[in-house]
Enzyme design. Structure first.
Site, mmCIF file in Angstrom:
data_model
loop_
_atom_site.group_PDB
_atom_site.id
_atom_site.type_symbol
_atom_site.label_atom_id
_atom_site.label_comp_id
_atom_site.label_asym_id
_atom_site.label_seq_id
_atom_site.Cartn_x
_atom_site.Cartn_y
_atom_site.Cartn_z
ATOM 1 N N ARG A 132 11.272 -6.985 1.430
ATOM 2 C CA ARG A 132 11.360 -5.533 1.275
ATOM 3 C C ARG A 132 11.933 -5.202 -0.111
ATOM 4 O O ARG A 132 12.814 -5.915 -0.614
ATOM 5 C CB ARG A 132 12.306 -5.027 2.354
ATOM 6 C CG ARG A 132 12.537 -3.524 2.398
ATOM 7 C CD ARG A 132 11.426 -2.820 3.033
ATOM 8 N NE ARG A 132 11.774 -1.476 3.451
ATOM 9 C CZ ARG A 132 10.855 -0.541 3.690
ATOM 10 N NH1 ARG A 132 9.575 -0.797 3.526
ATOM 11 N NH2 ARG A 132 11.210 0.651 4.102
ATOM 12 N N THR B 17 -0.028 1.559 4.445
ATOM 13 C CA THR B 17 0.601 0.246 4.543
ATOM 14 C C THR B 17 -0.525 -0.655 5.016
ATOM 15 O O THR B 17 -1.600 -0.183 5.346
ATOM 16 C CB THR B 17 1.752 0.328 5.558
ATOM 17 O OG1 THR B 17 2.724 1.214 5.024
ATOM 18 C CG2 THR B 17 2.383 -1.001 5.876
ATOM 19 N N THR C 102 3.595 -3.136 2.173
ATOM 20 C CA THR C 102 3.382 -1.719 1.872
ATOM 21 C C THR C 102 3.807 -1.306 0.475
ATOM 22 O O THR C 102 4.659 -1.953 -0.147
ATOM 23 C CB THR C 102 4.165 -0.853 2.894
ATOM 24 O OG1 THR C 102 3.816 0.513 2.723
ATOM 25 C CG2 THR C 102 5.661 -0.992 2.747
ATOM 26 N N ASN D 206 4.400 2.033 0.650
ATOM 27 C CA ASN D 206 4.860 3.209 1.379
ATOM 28 C C ASN D 206 3.739 4.242 1.458
ATOM 29 O O ASN D 206 2.855 4.113 2.273
ATOM 30 C CB ASN D 206 6.140 3.803 0.806
ATOM 31 C CG ASN D 206 6.768 4.786 1.802
ATOM 32 O OD1 ASN D 206 6.530 4.673 2.995
ATOM 33 N ND2 ASN D 206 7.548 5.732 1.325
ATOM 34 N N ASP E 52 12.017 5.945 1.888
ATOM 35 C CA ASP E 52 12.412 5.427 3.206
ATOM 36 C C ASP E 52 13.933 5.393 3.370
ATOM 37 O O ASP E 52 14.435 5.155 4.473
ATOM 38 C CB ASP E 52 11.831 4.028 3.445
ATOM 39 C CG ASP E 52 10.455 4.086 4.107
ATOM 40 O OD1 ASP E 52 10.073 5.161 4.590
ATOM 41 O OD2 ASP E 52 9.769 3.049 4.139
ATOM 42 N N SER F 27 13.040 0.326 7.365
ATOM 43 C CA SER F 27 11.584 0.276 7.549
ATOM 44 C C SER F 27 11.239 0.426 9.028
ATOM 45 O O SER F 27 12.081 0.203 9.903
ATOM 46 C CB SER F 27 11.071 -1.070 7.042
ATOM 47 O OG SER F 27 9.696 -1.196 7.310
ATOM 48 N N SER F 28 9.995 0.782 9.287
ATOM 49 C CA SER F 28 9.479 0.764 10.662
ATOM 50 C C SER F 28 8.487 -0.380 10.866
ATOM 51 O O SER F 28 7.942 -0.543 11.962
ATOM 52 C CB SER F 28 8.756 2.080 10.978
ATOM 53 O OG SER F 28 9.638 3.156 10.884
ATOM 54 N N GLY G 103 1.338 2.658 9.464
ATOM 55 C CA GLY G 103 1.463 3.946 10.169
ATOM 56 C C GLY G 103 2.834 4.582 10.082
ATOM 57 O O GLY G 103 3.143 5.475 10.877
ATOM 58 N N GLY G 104 3.674 4.110 9.151
ATOM 59 C CA GLY G 104 5.000 4.729 8.998
ATOM 60 C C GLY G 104 5.775 4.665 10.302
ATOM 61 O O GLY G 104 5.815 3.625 10.964
HETATM 62 O O1 DON Z 1 8.478 0.615 5.791
HETATM 63 C C1 DON Z 1 8.057 1.615 6.367
HETATM 64 O O2 DON Z 1 8.357 1.903 7.504
HETATM 65 C C2 DON Z 1 7.073 2.527 5.645
HETATM 66 N N1 DON Z 1 7.281 2.411 4.230
HETATM 67 C C3 DON Z 1 5.689 2.165 6.042
HETATM 68 C C4 DON Z 1 4.671 3.054 5.417
HETATM 69 C C5 DON Z 1 3.387 3.082 6.111
HETATM 70 O O3 DON Z 1 3.178 2.485 7.136
HETATM 71 C C6 DON Z 1 2.349 3.940 5.481
HETATM 72 N N2 DON Z 1 1.231 4.134 6.338
HETATM 73 N N3 DON Z 1 1.038 5.127 6.951
#
Ligand code: DON
Length: 566
Positions: free
Chosen positions: A103, A377, A395, A397, A419, A448-449, A469-470
Site C-alpha cells: 500500500r 481498482t 489500485t 484509487n 483514503d 483500504s477496503s 469497488g472502493g
Molecule cells: O483501497 C481502497 O479501498 C480504495 N483505494 C480502492 C479504490 C477502488 O476500489 C476504486 N474502484 N472503484
C-alpha cells in the site's frame, strides 16, 4: 472506464474476448472457463494471457501474479499500476499463508491538515486530483519483495511481457478508446507536461496505444529491480514532477518506501477457512465480522428468504461500517483492536438490536454521499499447477488516479491520499467516514477496503476471490463467497449474480439494475429500508476449485475481464 452493467454490451465484449483468444462468459452461460490445472482471471484478456504464459513456462502463482501486475500497468493503466499500491494474499500449496502490504504511504511532509484551508474547511478535490493527492507508490517494491521470497523464474522474464506490450502497443476496443478520450481533459489539467501518449489524439476502436516512456521505465525496473524505480532517473522524474506541480513526494520518501510482509487475517466460517487481508485494509475485518455474525442465522436465496438474507446483510453492514469508521486504520500507527472486533461475544452484542422485521436506523452523523464511481481498482486471481494461489488487489484509487502522468517516466500516479480521513466526519470519495484513527500522518498507510481473499475447505485450496469497488469491495467479496458456499452457485454464476451494498452511511441499500426481482423491493421497503439503483458494483475475478480438482474461473461480465488457463 465507465463500465456500467449494460447487458446489451455483452455481445461486443464476447467478440472482443474471442478476438483475444480468451474466455469471457456468455450472457446465457453461467459456467466459467474450466481448466485442469492452472488459471488466471484478471481485468484484461492480454494480462490474463501473460499470466497463463508464465504458468506454462513453469512459473508459479507468484511469478504469474508479478507478470500480470506489470502487464495490467500497461494494458489497464486506469487501475493497473506501478504508481500505486495494493495487497497480495498468498497460499502456498503446503498450506502456509502470507500477505504482502505494498500500500502507498503518506509522504514524510504530509500532515493531518494538509487538505484544509485556513478556516479548517476541506479544499475541494485537493486529495483527489493533482500532485498532493498521491501517496508514495508501493507497487514496484511489492513485486520485488514477492519475487525475492517466492519467485522461481528470472525477474526479467516477468517484466518483459509488459515491456513488449508498452513498446509495441496494444489495440484498443471501443470502450478503451472512449476511456482515454474521457480522461484527456483531466490529464491535461493535472499533469505538468501534456502526456501525449494518452492525449495526443482522439482515440477510435482499433487504434494502437504505444507507451514508450513507460516501456523505458519498465526496462529500468527489469534491469535494476527496486533501484530502477526508487532511485536514479525514474525517482528523479517523480520528484521533478512533484516540484513542478506543487507535490511533496521527495527522493527520501522514495528511498525509504518499503512494502511489508504481514500475517494475514485467518478466520473460520463453518467448514471454510478464510485467509484475507488485515490492516491497513478494513476489508478482511469486515468480511470476518459479517461471516462471524451470519453463522448464527440460516440464510437462503430462495423466494422470500432472499429478502430476509438481504435485510440481515444490510444490518450487519451498518454495524460493521460504523466500526470501520471508528476503529480501523494502519495498525503500525493506530492500535486496531483486531481481536476485540472479531470476538464472538462482541459480534453477538452488536446484534442484540437486530430486528428481523425492521431496519435499525443508522446513528445520526454527518451524512456521507455514496458516489457512483467507475471501477478503477483491479483484482486478479491466480492458481498454478502445483496448487499455489495468489489473490491480488491493486489500485491507483480513483479513475486514472491523480491524473498526473510522471513526465519522462510515463506512468500515472495514484490519488490514494483521499483514503485517509482528511477531516473527521468528512466522507472520502466512496462516502465512507473516518476520524482520528485514519488521519493523515507521514509514513502511514491510508485505510483500504481492498479484500484479496483465499478460502480453504478440508485443508485444501477452495476459492481465490477479490474485486475493485472502493467501499463496496468487502460486501461484494462477502456476497460472492455466500453465493457459492450457502447458495450453491458455481464460480461464474456467483460472480454474475446482481449485487447489493450498504455501509451504515448513507443509510441506503444500493443495488444494481435488475437486482430487484420478485417482490424484493416491497419486502425490503416494508422493513424500513431505502433502496437506490446504481451502476455496476464491483468486478469480481475469482477461481473455484471443483470437487474433482479442476478449476472454474469467474470473470466478471461487468468489465472485459477474462479467464485464461490450461
Ligand atoms: O483501497 C481502497 O479501498 C480504495 N483505494 C480502492 C479504490 C477502488 O476500489 C476504486 N474502484 N472503484
Amino acid at each position: 472506464m465507465n463500465l456500467k452493467f449494460i447487458p446489451r454490451k455483452f455481445g461486443l465484449l464476447c467478440l472482443v474476448a474471442i478476438w483475444y483468444g480468451c474466455s469471457t462468459p456468455q450472457e446465457e452461460s453461467v459456467t466459467g472457463l474450466i481448466t485442469e490445472k492452472a488459471m488466471v482471471v484478471s481485468a484484461h484478456p492480454l494480462a490474463s494471457d501473460v499470466g497463463k504464459s508464465i504458468l506454462q513456462q513453469g512459473g508459479n502463482a507468484v511469478d504469474a501474479a508479478i507478470a500480470v501486475h506489470f502487464a495490467l500497468a500497461v494494458v489497464y493503466p486506469e487501475a493497473g499500476n506501478i504508481g500505486g499500491g495494493g495487497f497480495f494474499v498468498i497460499r502456498q500449496k503446503e498450506g502456509t499463508y502470507h500477505s504482502l502490504d505494498f500500500r502507498e504511504r503518506g509522504p514524510l511532509a504530509a500532515h493531518p491538515d494538509m487538505y484544509l484551508d485556513e478556516n479548517g474547511e476541506v479544499i475541494d478535490r485537493l486529495s483527489l486530483k493533482g500532485h498532493l493527492a498521491s501517496g508514495v507508490p508501493g507497487a514496484v517494491d511489492g513485486m520485488v519483495k514477492a519475487h525475492e521470497k517466492f519467485g522461481s523464474l528470472p525477474w526479467a522474464d516477468l517484466i518483459q511481457p509488459a515491456i513488449d506490450l508498452a513498446s509495441e502497443g496494444f489495440v484498443l476496443t471501443e470502450g478503451e478508446a472512449n476511456k482515454f478520450n474521457r480522461a484527456k481533459e483531466n490529464f491535461q489539467q493535472y499533469s505538468t507536461v501534456d502526456p501525449v501518449q494518452f492525449t495526443g489524439k482522439d482515440w477510435v476502436t482499433g487504434d494502437r496505444l504505444v507507451q514508450t516512456q513507460l516501456a523505458e521505465t519498465l526496462t529500468r525496473i527489469r534491469d535494476l529491480g527496486r533501484e530502477g524505480f526508487y532511485a536514479g532517473p525514474v525517482a528523479e522524474y517523480i520528484v521533478a514532477e512533484m516540484e513542478r506541480g506543487g507535490g511533496i513526494i521527495s527522493l527520501e520518501d522514495l528511498e525509504k518506501y518499503e512494502s511489508t510482509w504481514r500475517d494475514p487475517l485467518v478466520g473460520q466460517y463453518k467448514d471454510y477457512k478464510i485467509i484475507t487481508m488485515g490492516p491497513p485494509s478494513s476489508g478482511g475485518l469486515i468480511i470476518l465480522q459479517m461471516l462471524g455474525t451470519m453463522k448464527d442465522y440460516p440464510v437462503s436465496n430462495k423466494g422470500e428468504d432472499y429478502a430476509a438474507y438481504l435485510h440481515l446483510k444490510t444490518e450487519m453492514e451498518r454495524r460493521v461500517y460504523a466500526d470501520r469508521a471508528a476503529y480501523m486504520a494502519d495498525s503500525d500507527y493506530y492500535p486496531v483492536p483486531i481481536e476485540a472486533l472479531l470476538d464472538e461475544a462482541y459480534l453477538k452484542s452488536r446484534f442484540l438490536t437486530f430486528d428481523p422485521e425492521k431496519a435499525t436506523p443508522s446513528a445520526e452523523i454527518q451524512e456521507g454521499q455514496l458516489l457512483s464511481m467507475s471501477e478503477e481498482t483491479t483484482h486478479f486471481s491466480v492458481v498454478d499447477p502445483m496448487g499455489n494461489a495468489v489473490s491480488c488487489t491493486t489500485t491507483l484509487n480513483g479513475g486514472m488516479g491523480s491524473s498526473v502522468v510522471v513526465d519522462g517516466a510515463g506512468f500515472i500516479l495514484n490519488n490514494e491520499m483521499d483514503d485517509f480521513s482528511i477531516k473527521p466526519g468528512h466522507p472520502n470519495m466512496f462516502g465512507v467516514l473516518g476520524g482520528e484513527a485514519n488521519k493523515v500522518e507521514p509514513g502511514k498507510r491510508m485505510l483500504s477496503s481492498m479484500t484479496p481473499t483465499i478460502l480453504e475447505k478440508g485443508g485444501e485450496l477452495y476459492m481465490v476471490v477479490g474485486t475493485p469497488g472502493g467501499s463496496t469491495i468487502p460486501t461484494s467479496v462477502f456476497q460472492t463467497i455466500v453465493n457459492v458456499i450457502e447458495f450453491g452457485m458455481g464460480m461464474q454464476e456467483a460472480v454474475n449474480e446482481k449485487r447489493f451494498h450498504s455501509q451504515w452511511q448513507p443509510e441506503v441499500i444500493s443495488y444494481e439494475q435488475g437486482a430487484l426481482t420478485g417482490n424484493l423491493q416491497q419486502a425490503l421497503e416494508s422493513k424500513g429500508h431505502v433502496l437506490t439503483e446504481r451502476s455496476g458494483i464491483g468486478r469480481v475475478d475469482a477461481i473455484l476449485r471443483l470437487p474433482d480438482g479442476r478449476l472454474e474461473g469467474g470473470a466478471d461480465p461487468r468489465g472485459m475481464d477474462a479467464a485464461a488457463g490450461f
